[in-house]
Scaffold this active site. Sequence first.
Site, PDB file in Angstrom:
ATOM      1  N   LYS A   1     -20.178 -11.649 -21.738  1.00 50.24           N
ATOM      2  CA  LYS A   1     -18.915 -11.520 -21.913  1.00 50.24           C
ATOM      3  C   LYS A   1     -19.026 -11.629 -20.040  1.00 50.24           C
ATOM      4  O   LYS A   1     -19.450 -11.680 -19.686  1.00 50.24           O
ATOM      5  CB  LYS A   1     -17.967 -10.472 -22.075  1.00 50.24           C
ATOM      6  CG  LYS A   1     -16.410 -10.419 -21.704  1.00 50.24           C
ATOM      7  CD  LYS A   1     -16.055  -9.234 -22.159  1.00 50.24           C
ATOM      8  CE  LYS A   1     -14.533  -9.849 -21.422  1.00 50.24           C
ATOM      9  NZ  LYS A   1     -13.158  -8.262 -22.276  1.00 50.24           N
TER      10      LYS A   1
ATOM     11  N   LYS B   1     -17.749 -14.502 -25.525  1.00 49.16           N
ATOM     12  CA  LYS B   1     -17.082 -15.092 -24.760  1.00 49.16           C
ATOM     13  C   LYS B   1     -17.316 -14.940 -23.320  1.00 49.16           C
ATOM     14  O   LYS B   1     -17.808 -14.840 -22.199  1.00 49.16           O
ATOM     15  CB  LYS B   1     -15.662 -13.486 -24.649  1.00 49.16           C
ATOM     16  CG  LYS B   1     -14.985 -13.869 -24.264  1.00 49.16           C
ATOM     17  CD  LYS B   1     -13.842 -12.595 -24.303  1.00 49.16           C
ATOM     18  CE  LYS B   1     -12.170 -12.651 -24.393  1.00 49.16           C
ATOM     19  NZ  LYS B   1     -12.186 -11.037 -24.198  1.00 49.16           N
TER      20      LYS B   1
END
Length: 324
Positions: free
Chosen positions: A194, A247
């Site tokens: 992420k 992400k």
Amino acid sequence: MFKRLRRVRLNSVVRNLIEENSLRVQDLIYPLFITHGENVKNAVASLPDVYQLSIDNALKECAKLSQLGINAIMLFGIPSLKDSIGSEALSEQGIIAQALCAIKEKFPHLLLCVDLCFCEYTDHGHCGILNPKLQSVDNDLTLEILNQQALVLAKAGADLIAPSGMMDGMILSLRQALDDAGFLHIPLMSYSTKFASGYYGPFRDVAQSMPSFGDRKSYQQNPANRREAILESLEDEAQGADILMVKPALAYLDIVRDIRERSLLPLAVYNVSGEYAMLKFAQKAGLIDYERVLIETMLCFKRAGADIIITYHAKEIAKLLNGI
């Protein structure tokens, strides 16, 4: 030259036969933002067609999703009260615990995924307990409350837990806590890579999770680093993650491919709020063939190696795939 001409002359049936990747409604997870109250449906200017919903309206939304064939949702909570340790996330009466019970009772077929983090629940907007000297998150203290939060949600009916805080050792810690409590069957979908990205802006509006100071760069990934990004996901795999995730998605398809080539685990991408908003506002401005670009974007996620796509576009995609 001969092969090139032969490809040009392929008819649509042959073209479809040799298509390498496809998009299915079953690939999609739709995020829902749950808040307290009754008959609440709060619009967010930066995130068109996405709402903060009270549980009664979330149930109506789940009915619509089921009709479209979308059978997986991701729940995010908007608490009534925030404090330094995100106490509502640790309560069996917290908003997501309540939502899980209500949705599970009425829609037992839905896969209920829960985001596991504290940024929405803390008054400072960071993803755990703060270390005042460092003015950043205390990793080990945060692991302790992540375990508590996970157990609350597992008892309430979560089918899949998705820890998103990027704490070191969180997968190993959560797996042990869940197993010890008898929840061996609940998989962990780790936000394993992420990035500290600028694409999250609209999400922070709808989830009300903007940090009150600083940023999250000390515990989220540097967008400049490829090797480190791969290592983060491989480390979570070694700790026991069942599904890995990248992400954001669109600007990081090289990382998706890198991880896909190094891991046999299922791989998810989160098509984040900024990516969604860009397409929606381009559509509104008449700049693109929206439906074509939307499906093309999703196919690019699949081509890069994603098995699962978490996206605010899920309902639109389902309608297109179902010919509605």
